[in-house]
Design a protein around this motif. Sequence first.
Motif, PDB file in Angstrom:
ATOM      1  N   ALA A   1      -3.038  -4.116  -1.204  1.00  0.00           N
ATOM      2  CA  ALA A   1      -2.142  -5.171  -0.716  1.00  0.00           C
ATOM      3  C   ALA A   1      -1.801  -6.172  -1.809  1.00  0.00           C
ATOM      4  CB  ALA A   1      -2.780  -5.885   0.475  1.00  0.00           C
ATOM      5  N   THR A   2      -2.712  -6.347  -2.760  1.00  0.00           N
ATOM      6  CA  THR A   2      -2.483  -7.313  -3.843  1.00  0.00           C
ATOM      7  C   THR A   2      -2.515  -6.657  -5.219  1.00  0.00           C
ATOM      8  OG1 THR A   2      -4.860  -7.826  -3.844  1.00  0.00           O
ATOM      9  CG2 THR A   2      -3.427  -9.225  -2.503  1.00  0.00           C
ATOM     10  N   ALA A   3      -2.733  -5.346  -5.277  1.00  0.00           N
ATOM     11  CA  ALA A   3      -2.881  -4.650  -6.554  1.00  0.00           C
ATOM     12  C   ALA A   3      -1.552  -4.551  -7.282  1.00  0.00           C
ATOM     13  CB  ALA A   3      -3.459  -3.263  -6.329  1.00  0.00           C
ATOM     14  N   THR A   4      -1.636  -4.387  -8.601  1.00  0.00           N
ATOM     15  CA  THR A   4      -0.439  -4.111  -9.386  1.00  0.00           C
ATOM     16  C   THR A   4       0.047  -2.698  -9.072  1.00  0.00           C
ATOM     17  OG1 THR A   4      -1.724  -3.231 -11.237  1.00  0.00           O
ATOM     18  CG2 THR A   4      -1.275  -5.598 -11.238  1.00  0.00           C
ATOM     19  N   LYS A   5       1.281  -2.446  -9.414  1.00  0.00           N
ATOM     20  CA  LYS A   5       1.842  -1.115  -9.162  1.00  0.00           C
ATOM     21  C   LYS A   5       1.041  -0.049  -9.893  1.00  0.00           C
ATOM     22  CE  LYS A   5       6.068   1.612  -9.667  1.00  0.00           C
ATOM     23  NZ  LYS A   5       7.468   1.607 -10.124  1.00  0.00           N
ATOM     24  N   ALA A   6       0.597  -0.341 -11.119  1.00  0.00           N
ATOM     25  CA  ALA A   6      -0.158   0.642 -11.893  1.00  0.00           C
ATOM     26  C   ALA A   6      -1.434   1.053 -11.174  1.00  0.00           C
ATOM     27  CB  ALA A   6      -0.481   0.074 -13.273  1.00  0.00           C
ATOM     28  N   LYS A   7      -2.107   0.102 -10.539  1.00  0.00           N
ATOM     29  CA  LYS A   7      -3.328   0.429  -9.810  1.00  0.00           C
ATOM     30  C   LYS A   7      -3.007   1.119  -8.486  1.00  0.00           C
ATOM     31  CE  LYS A   7      -6.392  -3.185 -11.640  1.00  0.00           C
ATOM     32  NZ  LYS A   7      -7.228  -4.360 -11.289  1.00  0.00           N
ATOM     33  N   ARG A   8      -1.925   0.703  -7.866  1.00  0.00           N
ATOM     34  CA  ARG A   8      -1.606   1.242  -6.545  1.00  0.00           C
ATOM     35  C   ARG A   8      -1.188   2.708  -6.615  1.00  0.00           C
ATOM     36  NH1 ARG A   8       1.248  -2.775  -5.086  1.00  0.00           N
ATOM     37  NH2 ARG A   8       3.268  -1.899  -5.650  1.00  0.00           N
ATOM     38  N   ILE A   9      -0.490   3.118  -7.682  1.00  0.00           N
ATOM     39  CA  ILE A   9      -0.025   4.498  -7.747  1.00  0.00           C
ATOM     40  C   ILE A   9      -1.166   5.461  -8.038  1.00  0.00           C
ATOM     41  CG2 ILE A   9       2.311   3.858  -8.417  1.00  0.00           C
ATOM     42  CD1 ILE A   9       1.633   4.562 -11.285  1.00  0.00           C
ATOM     43  N   ALA A  10      -2.354   4.931  -8.354  1.00  0.00           N
ATOM     44  CA  ALA A  10      -3.517   5.807  -8.487  1.00  0.00           C
ATOM     45  C   ALA A  10      -3.979   6.317  -7.120  1.00  0.00           C
ATOM     46  CB  ALA A  10      -4.653   5.068  -9.183  1.00  0.00           C
ATOM     47  N   ILE A  11      -3.562   5.658  -6.059  1.00  0.00           N
ATOM     48  CA  ILE A  11      -3.881   6.123  -4.703  1.00  0.00           C
ATOM     49  C   ILE A  11      -2.990   7.318  -4.399  1.00  0.00           C
ATOM     50  CG2 ILE A  11      -3.915   5.466  -2.262  1.00  0.00           C
ATOM     51  CD1 ILE A  11      -4.204   2.550  -3.190  1.00  0.00           C
ATOM     52  N   PRO A  12      -3.547   8.411  -3.863  1.00  0.00           N
ATOM     53  CA  PRO A  12      -2.732   9.604  -3.602  1.00  0.00           C
ATOM     54  C   PRO A  12      -1.498   9.290  -2.758  1.00  0.00           C
ATOM     55  CG  PRO A  12      -5.056  10.111  -3.314  1.00  0.00           C
ATOM     56  CD  PRO A  12      -4.963   8.629  -3.526  1.00  0.00           C
ATOM     57  N   SER A  13      -0.442  10.046  -3.010  1.00  0.00           N
ATOM     58  CA  SER A  13       0.833   9.774  -2.349  1.00  0.00           C
ATOM     59  C   SER A  13       0.745   9.939  -0.840  1.00  0.00           C
ATOM     60  CB  SER A  13       1.914  10.691  -2.917  1.00  0.00           C
ATOM     61  OG  SER A  13       1.567  12.049  -2.734  1.00  0.00           O
ATOM     62  N   TYR A  14      -0.066  10.914  -0.360  1.00  0.00           N
ATOM     63  CA  TYR A  14      -0.128  11.112   1.095  1.00  0.00           C
ATOM     64  C   TYR A  14      -0.759   9.910   1.787  1.00  0.00           C
ATOM     65  CZ  TYR A  14      -5.169  12.225   1.173  1.00  0.00           C
ATOM     66  OH  TYR A  14      -6.540  12.162   1.088  1.00  0.00           O
ATOM     67  N   VAL A  15      -1.623   9.198   1.077  1.00  0.00           N
ATOM     68  CA  VAL A  15      -2.265   8.007   1.645  1.00  0.00           C
ATOM     69  C   VAL A  15      -1.268   6.856   1.689  1.00  0.00           C
ATOM     70  CG1 VAL A  15      -4.170   6.376   1.392  1.00  0.00           C
ATOM     71  CG2 VAL A  15      -4.483   8.777   0.755  1.00  0.00           C
ATOM     72  N   ARG A  16      -0.537   6.655   0.610  1.00  0.00           N
ATOM     73  CA  ARG A  16       0.442   5.558   0.580  1.00  0.00           C
ATOM     74  C   ARG A  16       1.569   5.798   1.570  1.00  0.00           C
ATOM     75  NH1 ARG A  16       2.509   5.484  -5.031  1.00  0.00           N
ATOM     76  NH2 ARG A  16       1.382   7.438  -5.336  1.00  0.00           N
ATOM     77  N   ARG A  17       1.931   7.062   1.752  1.00  0.00           N
ATOM     78  CA  ARG A  17       2.991   7.353   2.726  1.00  0.00           C
ATOM     79  C   ARG A  17       2.500   7.069   4.143  1.00  0.00           C
ATOM     80  NH1 ARG A  17       7.034  12.554   2.768  1.00  0.00           N
ATOM     81  NH2 ARG A  17       8.172  12.028   4.671  1.00  0.00           N
ATOM     82  N   ALA A  18       1.265   7.434   4.428  1.00  0.00           N
ATOM     83  CA  ALA A  18       0.707   7.132   5.752  1.00  0.00           C
ATOM     84  C   ALA A  18       0.655   5.623   5.967  1.00  0.00           C
ATOM     85  CB  ALA A  18      -0.683   7.746   5.883  1.00  0.00           C
ATOM     86  N   ALA A  19       0.249   4.890   4.930  1.00  0.00           N
ATOM     87  CA  ALA A  19       0.193   3.431   5.048  1.00  0.00           C
ATOM     88  C   ALA A  19       1.583   2.841   5.247  1.00  0.00           C
ATOM     89  CB  ALA A  19      -0.469   2.836   3.801  1.00  0.00           C
ATOM     90  N   ALA A  20       2.578   3.379   4.534  1.00  0.00           N
ATOM     91  CA  ALA A  20       3.947   2.890   4.689  1.00  0.00           C
ATOM     92  C   ALA A  20       4.440   3.104   6.115  1.00  0.00           C
ATOM     93  CB  ALA A  20       4.870   3.597   3.698  1.00  0.00           C
ATOM     94  N   ASP A  21       4.156   4.276   6.682  1.00  0.00           N
ATOM     95  CA  ASP A  21       4.539   4.543   8.076  1.00  0.00           C
ATOM     96  C   ASP A  21       3.888   3.539   9.021  1.00  0.00           C
ATOM     97  OD1 ASP A  21       5.965   6.694   7.153  1.00  0.00           O
ATOM     98  OD2 ASP A  21       4.479   8.194   7.756  1.00  0.00           O
ATOM     99  N   ALA A  22       2.611   3.238   8.750  1.00  0.00           N
ATOM    100  CA  ALA A  22       1.894   2.293   9.607  1.00  0.00           C
ATOM    101  C   ALA A  22       2.481   0.892   9.484  1.00  0.00           C
ATOM    102  CB  ALA A  22       0.410   2.282   9.248  1.00  0.00           C
ATOM    103  N   TYR A  23       2.812   0.478   8.257  1.00  0.00           N
ATOM    104  CA  TYR A  23       3.439  -0.835   8.068  1.00  0.00           C
ATOM    105  C   TYR A  23       4.764  -0.919   8.827  1.00  0.00           C
ATOM    106  CZ  TYR A  23       0.308  -2.593   4.377  1.00  0.00           C
ATOM    107  OH  TYR A  23      -0.762  -3.074   3.683  1.00  0.00           O
ATOM    108  N   LEU A  24       5.560   0.135   8.751  1.00  0.00           N
ATOM    109  CA  LEU A  24       6.850   0.123   9.434  1.00  0.00           C
ATOM    110  C   LEU A  24       6.653   0.045  10.947  1.00  0.00           C
ATOM    111  CD1 LEU A  24       9.910   0.266   9.160  1.00  0.00           C
ATOM    112  CD2 LEU A  24       9.731   2.766   9.166  1.00  0.00           C
ATOM    113  N   TYR A  25       5.705   0.785  11.460  1.00  0.00           N
ATOM    114  CA  TYR A  25       5.432   0.777  12.900  1.00  0.00           C
ATOM    115  C   TYR A  25       4.981  -0.606  13.363  1.00  0.00           C
ATOM    116  CZ  TYR A  25       3.091   1.933  17.319  1.00  0.00           C
ATOM    117  OH  TYR A  25       2.683   1.965  18.634  1.00  0.00           O
ATOM    118  N   ARG A  26       4.179  -1.277  12.544  1.00  0.00           N
ATOM    119  CA  ARG A  26       3.633  -2.583  12.917  1.00  0.00           C
ATOM    120  C   ARG A  26       4.556  -3.740  12.535  1.00  0.00           C
ATOM    121  NH1 ARG A  26       0.335  -3.208  16.695  1.00  0.00           N
ATOM    122  NH2 ARG A  26      -0.501  -5.092  15.738  1.00  0.00           N
TER     123      ARG A  26
END
Length: 810
Positions: free
Chosen positions: A304-329
């Motif tokens: 939530a507060t990480a730089t983009k460089a740190k955030r893209i180390a998280i696998p894409s399927y996880v970030r996509r799931a989180a993005a879907d959850a953010y949109l839903y909420r």
Amino acid sequence: MAAAPAQANDESPALTQARTQAVQDARNGHLVRGIATLESLHRTHPDDAFVTADLIVLMRLAGQNAQLAKLTEHTDPRTIPNYAVIDWARALRDSKEFTRARGILAPRLSDLGPKGDILYAMITVESGPKHPAVIALPKTSTPGLSPTDLADMAYVQRKAGDPIEALKLAYLALSRANQNPHAFRELVFALSDSGAANLAWEKAQERPSLFNNDALNRLRADVATVEIRNAVHERRRLDDDFDYAQRDIPLKRALSTLKKNQQRFAEDKPQALRTQYDRVYVLRTLEMMQAAIDTYESLPQKPATATKAKRIAIPSYVRRAAADAYLYRHHPREAAALYRELIAENPKADVNLFIALYYAYLDSEQYDRAEKILATIHRVTPTWRTRQKTPGRVENWERLDVDQLWAMDAAYRNHEDIAYARINILVDHAPRNSGLLNAKATIERWRGWPEQSLKTTKLAQAYAPKTKDTRLNLADNARDLEHFKTWGEQIRALNQDFPTDTSIQRSMAQWRDRSRPSISSEYTTGRSRGNSTLGNPVVGNRDQEWQSRLNSPWLANGWRAYIDQHYLWSSFTDSSERYNRYGVGAEWRGNRKHAWVSINNDQLTGRHVGVEAGWSQWLDDHWQYGISGNTYSLSTPLRAKQAGLSGKSLNAKLNWRQDETREAYAGLSVLSISDGNKRTDLAAGFSQRLFASPHHITTGGVDAFAEHNSRPGGSYFNPANSESLSVRLAHKWTTWRDYDRSFTQYAKISTGYGWQAGYGGAPMTDIFYEHIWKLNRTWDLHYGVGWGSNVYDGGREQRLYGVLGFGGVF
């Protein structure tokens, strides 16, 4: 251990003998002594390649990889004999110095044979490049390959992403040495990587001593991953079979497995992190969106507060799931940021990712950016796609999703007519596609045509009776057609099958609103004055009007009770007069019919009791009529009431509505005043939408009015005839919107000409400006100010007025 080579050409016999003795000491079990001797010789003879080579071999044997790497930091690889090169490269590999290791091996591969090729491939695949590593491997038919060599080759193939080829190599190694531990481990890991995680786990239990805790945890995590994958496939199958009650059970079991693994992996950070990743994905798939967000934001990277460089180390399927959850909420901006990152990393991602970004922009009111996304995918998504192994081409179903969104997008932008034209073209090309039929039915309902929408939905129902979209359209049509019992049955069933669907939640909330009381209230105050013209009969006055109504919940039979108050007050030159009516009534709604009846009187005194009743009905999607009457009408002028008069009224109205862009009305009312006067009013009007965009709607219209009094004159304003004709322009600007909350500015100006018998005609004008706040789904507040100018009995009146009102469901 490699044997010491013969004496080098430039090496003294004494040095050769000392070096040979050190190697022999190590061979006899005195490894530390042998290393110490060679280190001493290396200090005095640092350029002797054979001393360095023997020291490399012994230090590698002792596991002193870091010391070996430092010792050889400035050593020229070309000077070291072949027998030490592989040990040197392996030590550097274990020290993660992959570039140095490859640099040592690359020029010597032709001299080192298959073992050198295999080691080079292992180091290459571990440092990143996959394809060059596979190319470097020798063929399995190469003479002299040992079972361990084959196991190493299996390792390279597995790391390069080909577990099936790794399986073949592992089986080949075990066929030559069925107890080879390295080959058995590679067999287990290749099985797990190829999706047979449960079989791999069973195999590992046969020889558990070959696997440390980290390896076992990794295998357990693989088992959980396979369980998740199988659960997702099973969920889709159950969805296709419309078995919604059972569809989440496998995924919930997988979620339970992840919870156990989190506890089991407490000391294994890599697997604990992997489990958290999988948990985000599973929670999102189960539509447990807030839990998915909480788990995502609790990751060690603090996304939530990480730089983009740190955030893209998280696998894409996880970030996509989180993005879907953010949109839903309802956090569309956070969702859009993640979707943009994912698309930047993979511009050829599936169309659904672009569509998700489109909706994130739409929900954050960034219609211009949404338009660019849609225009891009509409341009580049092909209608057909080719198969690699099958000749010819097949339909690209992603294109259908894009075309359907292309139609719906126009409706989102308040261009329902364009949306309807686009969806009709698609339906003409695929008349049995239930998805397109349901989209068409939705647009028809949005255009105010619930009967036509129901007909279209029933076509979809004929082809796909159990799909969620069909069932939801049926429920929403039942709501708009005021088939309330049917609506309740259908929306409750939908809510049971899809408890987290936001469209169903919204319709369910609207259904529950019927069992709650509601209120509405509006207050208007004004002040008028005449101009300074000598003899102007308009001297000015103040006026107030306050209408409030409290409704009971609706009953199952379509009835509800209400109480209301209607207060009217006006001051005159020498006095004032008012109505203050309190009433109690009941109304019924159903099948787009509305009936009501109420009894009212002055301030609960029982004086001047009146009965009001009415009826209205939609004949189809375009025509509605209504009639009403009141035995003590508040349409009777206050000056007439001051003179002791009262009136009875009868009203009729006819409305026509083509769609959201065009409508008209006509009305007739007759007021019978107790002095014998019959006042007859005729009114008609037409409205046409002139402009629309996502946040703006402009409407123009014409209004006509005519009034006739059978007995003109008297104590109240009562001309024999009066008429008016005016044009109006209204604009609505949705200035801010956040889902159910919004702020809208509304402005209207009307101007025209009015006539009065005996006084001729004169211009008239009215200007009104209003703020409308939608506080949440059920409560609203509005206030406005207006100014008007009209002529009465030849004198001009100017009136300034204000409005304040609210409404909501408790």
